[in-house]
Design a protein around this motif. Structure first.
Motif: not given
Length: 90
Positions: A10-12, A41-44, A62-64
């Motif tokens: 659930x971290x994704x 997803x760096x940069x996103x 919506x975060x890493x």
């Protein structure tokens, strides 16, 4: 060797599978190893500790990966299920 090296929790943002359930399921299937591969997803997406506002999509962040929580939970799983953790050999 029975292993799964591509498991999302659930971290994704594409999974709702709790980490402990992943571990229990792997143990129940007799897996010898698993590897969590949650999305970064760096940069996103932004990191939780960047000081930027975390945006939400359909109620989900919506975060890493929240690294401190993630690393802590992995450590908890190792501690709780330590009898199933493969021992490193020197």
């Amino acid at each position: 060797m029975f292993a799964d090296y591509h498991v999302h929790t659930y971290y994704s943002d594409d999974s709702t599978w709790p980490m402990e359930d992943v571990v229990k399921d792997a143990i129940g299937m007799g897996m010898e190893e698993i590897c969590f591969t949650d999305h970064v997803d760096y940069g996103i997406k932004v990191d939780w500790d960047w000081g930027q506002e975390i945006k939400y999509r359909n109620g989900d962040p919506f975060a890493n990966v929240d690294y401190p929580r993630y690393v802590d939970e992995i450590a908890q799983m190792k501690n709780i299920y330590q009898e199933h953790v493969k021992k490193e050999t020197p």
